[in-house]
Design a protein around this motif. Structure first.
Motif, PDB file in Angstrom:
ATOM      1  N   ASP A 197       5.876 -28.255  52.679  1.00  0.00           N
ATOM      2  CA  ASP A 197       6.497 -28.512  53.870  1.00  0.00           C
ATOM      3  C   ASP A 197       7.982 -28.259  53.535  1.00  0.00           C
ATOM      4  N   LYS A 198       8.414 -28.823  52.586  1.00  0.00           N
ATOM      5  CA  LYS A 198       9.949 -28.728  52.286  1.00  0.00           C
ATOM      6  C   LYS A 198      10.258 -27.211  51.838  1.00  0.00           C
ATOM      7  N   ALA A 199       9.390 -26.673  51.156  1.00  0.00           N
ATOM      8  CA  ALA A 199       9.576 -25.282  51.036  1.00  0.00           C
ATOM      9  C   ALA A 199       9.704 -24.293  52.343  1.00  0.00           C
ATOM     10  N   LYS A 200       8.483 -24.632  53.160  1.00  0.00           N
ATOM     11  CA  LYS A 200       8.413 -23.803  54.176  1.00  0.00           C
ATOM     12  C   LYS A 200       9.552 -23.921  55.334  1.00  0.00           C
ATOM     13  N   LYS A 201      10.340 -25.079  55.206  1.00  0.00           N
ATOM     14  CA  LYS A 201      11.417 -25.433  56.153  1.00  0.00           C
ATOM     15  C   LYS A 201      12.456 -24.293  55.567  1.00  0.00           C
ATOM     16  N   ILE A 202      12.702 -24.264  54.254  1.00  0.00           N
ATOM     17  CA  ILE A 202      13.824 -23.570  53.621  1.00  0.00           C
ATOM     18  C   ILE A 202      13.469 -22.124  54.053  1.00  0.00           C
ATOM     19  N   LYS A 203      12.349 -21.673  53.734  1.00  0.00           N
ATOM     20  CA  LYS A 203      11.925 -20.320  53.949  1.00  0.00           C
ATOM     21  C   LYS A 203      12.183 -19.745  55.562  1.00  0.00           C
ATOM     22  N   LYS A 204      11.881 -20.819  56.287  1.00  0.00           N
ATOM     23  CA  LYS A 204      12.220 -20.574  57.698  1.00  0.00           C
ATOM     24  C   LYS A 204      13.465 -20.269  58.325  1.00  0.00           C
ATOM     25  N   ALA A 205      14.569 -21.088  57.547  1.00  0.00           N
ATOM     26  CA  ALA A 205      15.784 -21.069  57.531  1.00  0.00           C
ATOM     27  C   ALA A 205      16.333 -19.666  57.104  1.00  0.00           C
ATOM     28  N   ILE A 206      15.559 -19.105  55.833  1.00  0.00           N
ATOM     29  CA  ILE A 206      16.199 -17.898  55.254  1.00  0.00           C
ATOM     30  C   ILE A 206      15.661 -16.703  56.300  1.00  0.00           C
ATOM     31  N   VAL A 207      14.507 -16.828  56.783  1.00  0.00           N
ATOM     32  CA  VAL A 207      13.999 -15.812  57.717  1.00  0.00           C
ATOM     33  C   VAL A 207      14.706 -15.523  59.225  1.00  0.00           C
ATOM     34  N   LYS A 208      15.230 -16.781  59.384  1.00  0.00           N
ATOM     35  CA  LYS A 208      16.034 -16.966  60.573  1.00  0.00           C
ATOM     36  C   LYS A 208      17.531 -16.353  60.334  1.00  0.00           C
ATOM     37  N   LYS A 209      17.964 -16.486  59.214  1.00  0.00           N
ATOM     38  CA  LYS A 209      19.168 -15.968  58.915  1.00  0.00           C
ATOM     39  C   LYS A 209      19.436 -14.511  58.627  1.00  0.00           C
TER      40      LYS A 209
END
Length: 99
Positions: A79-91
């Motif tokens: 879950d922690k990695a998914k949150k970081i990935k989501k932020a990267i995709v958004k950026k």
């Protein structure tokens, strides 16, 4: 604290100790965890994680945290990695919209 990788959720495996007389007793194969700080190039932010040594080698091979997360399927990530990935995709989406 459980001995699990913060990126891929790798945990301990089980197996047998086998003596010279072929007696078998159960044992645990623990994960080789390392405390590391990984930098995200697109977010400009550092993340402290406790990840397996083999995962760290894969992160280096893929070109850093961003490349690793973008090339890994979501069902393998924590879950922690998914949150970081989501932020990267958004950026990345914001950068494409601005360009």
């Amino acid at each position: 604290m459980s001995r699990r990788c913060d990126l891929l959720d790798t945990g301990p495996m089980s197996g047998n100790n086998v003596s010279h007389a072929m007696n078998k007793t159960r044992r645990r194969f623990e994960v080789n965890l390392c405390n590391v700080t990984l930098a995200s190039d697109s977010l400009g932010q550092n993340f402290r994680m406790r990840i397996a040594a083999k995962t760290l080698r894969t992160v280096d091979f893929k070109g850093g945290l961003d490349g690793f997360l973008m090339g890994t399927k979501n069902h393998k990530l924590t879950d922690k990695a998914k949150k970081i990935k989501k932020a990267i995709v958004k950026k990345a989406a914001e950068a494409d919209a601005a360009a």
